[in-house]
Design an enzyme around this catalytic site. Structure first.
Site: not given
Ligand code: ADP
Ligand code: AMP
Length: 218
Positions: A13, A89, A128, A162, A173
Site C-alpha cells: 500500500k 480495517r 522492509r 519498523r 498482525r
Molecule cells: P504496506 O504499506 O501495505 O504495509 P509496503 O508498501 O510498505 O506495504 O511494502 C512492504 C514491503 O514490500 C516493502 O519493503 C516494499 O519495498 C516491498 N514491496 C512492495 N511492493 C512490492 C512488490 N510488488 N513486489 C515486491 N516487493 C514489494
Molecule cells: P500500518 O502502518 O498500516 O501497518 O499500521 C501499523 C499499526 O498501527 C497497526 O498494526 C495497528 O496497530 C495501528 N493501526 C493503523 N491503522 C489502524 C486502523 N485503521 N485501525 C486500528 N489500528 C490501526
C-alpha cells in the site's frame, strides 16, 4: 477523487501510494504513519496507541475514527481528495467512514484491494526498510535503493526498520488483519466501488493495473 488502498500489512500500500501521489492529485492519509508520528512525539494519542501497536493489535476504533475524521476535514483534502492507507480495517470503521463522508459531503470513488499470499507478506515485511527523512519505503532484495545507502527520493542517508516488522509481531498482525478483512470486502462490493488487484507481481506491474482503474474514474 477519494480512494481507499486496502491490503494486508506488506501488500504494498505505502509503495503504491507514493506512485499514485506522483500521478494523481490526492492526499495520502496513512493511519499507521499518523500513529507512528504521534508515538514519536509522545502525544496523548501516541501514548494510547503504543501498547496496541507493539503487540500487532488494532488501536481502538474510537481513537482511530477520530483522527481520520479530523484529517479528512482539513482543507487540502477538501480540495484534492484523499487516499486512505490502512483505514478502514474492520466493518465498524467502514461504517464510521461512510458517516464521516456524509458529514463532510465527500464521495468514495474506489477501493483498491492489493492481494498477496501470506508467506510472501512475511518475506516482504522482514526485508522492509524506510527512509528516516522522507518515509520512502524500500526492500533489501525486492526494492533496494539505486545507490546503496542513499534514498532515491530525497538523498537521505538514514534508514530504519519498523519495530512491528519483527517476526514475533508480524504473525499476529497478519492474523488480526485477515480476520477483519472479509466483511470489509463484502461491504465495498455491495457499494459497487471494490477493485481487487493481484499484488504478487513487481511494483511497476501492480501500479499499471491500479493506474488503469484510476484513469477510468476521471
Ligand atoms: P504496506 O504499506 O501495505 O504495509 P509496503 O508498501 O510498505 O506495504 O511494502 C512492504 C514491503 O514490500 C516493502 O519493503 C516494499 O519495498 C516491498 N514491496 C512492495 N511492493 C512490492 C512488490 N510488488 N513486489 C515486491 N516487493 C514489494
Ligand atoms: P500500518 O502502518 O498500516 O501497518 O499500521 C501499523 C499499526 O498501527 C497497526 O498494526 C495497528 O496497530 C495501528 N493501526 C493503523 N491503522 C489502524 C486502523 N485503521 N485501525 C486500528 N489500528 C490501526
Amino acid at each position: 477523487m477519494n480512494l481507499i488502498l486496502m491490503g494486508l500489512p506488506g501488500a504494498g500500500k505505502g509503495t503504491q501510494a507514493e506512485m499514485i501521489v506522483d500521478h494523481y492529485q490526492v492526499v495520502h492519509v496513512s493511519t499507521g504513519d499518523m500513529f507512528r508520528d504521534a508515538m514519536s512525539q509522545q502525544t496523548p494519542i501516541g501514548l494510547k496507541a503504543k501498547s496496541f501497536i507493539d503487540q500487532g493489535e488494532l488501536v481502538p476504533d474510537e481513537v482511530t475514527d477520530a483522527i481520520v475524521k479530523e484529517r479528512l476535514s482539513q482543507s487540502d483534502i477538501q480540495q484534492s481528495g484523499y487516499m486512505l492507507d490502512g483505514y478502514p480495517r474492520n466493518l465498524e470503521q467502514a461504517q464510521a467512514l461512510t458517516q464521516i463522508n456524509q458529514e463532510l459531503k465527500q464521495t468514495l470513488d474506489a477501493v483498491i484491494d492489493i492481494q498477496v499470499p501470506t508467506q510472501i507478506l512475511i518475506d516482504r515485511l522482514s526485508g522492509r526498510f524506510i527512509c528516516r527523512n522522507c518515509g520512502a519505503t524500500y526492500h533489501k532484495i525486492n526494492h533496494p535503493t539505486k545507490v546503496p545507502g542513499t534514498c532515491d527520493r530525497c538523498g537521505g542517508h538514514e534508514f530504519y526498520q519498523r519495530d512491528d516488522d519483527q517476526p514475533a509481531t508480524v504473525k499476529n498482525r497478519l492474523e488480526v488483519n485477515l480476520k477483519m478483512n472479509t466483511p470489509l470486502i463484502d461491504y465495498y462490493q455491495k457499494a459497487g466501488v471494490y477493485h481487487e488487484v493481484d499484488g504478487n507481481q513487481n511494483i511497476d506491474q501492480v501500479f499499471q493495473i491500479i493506474d488503469k482503474i484510476l484513469s477510468q474514474l476521471h
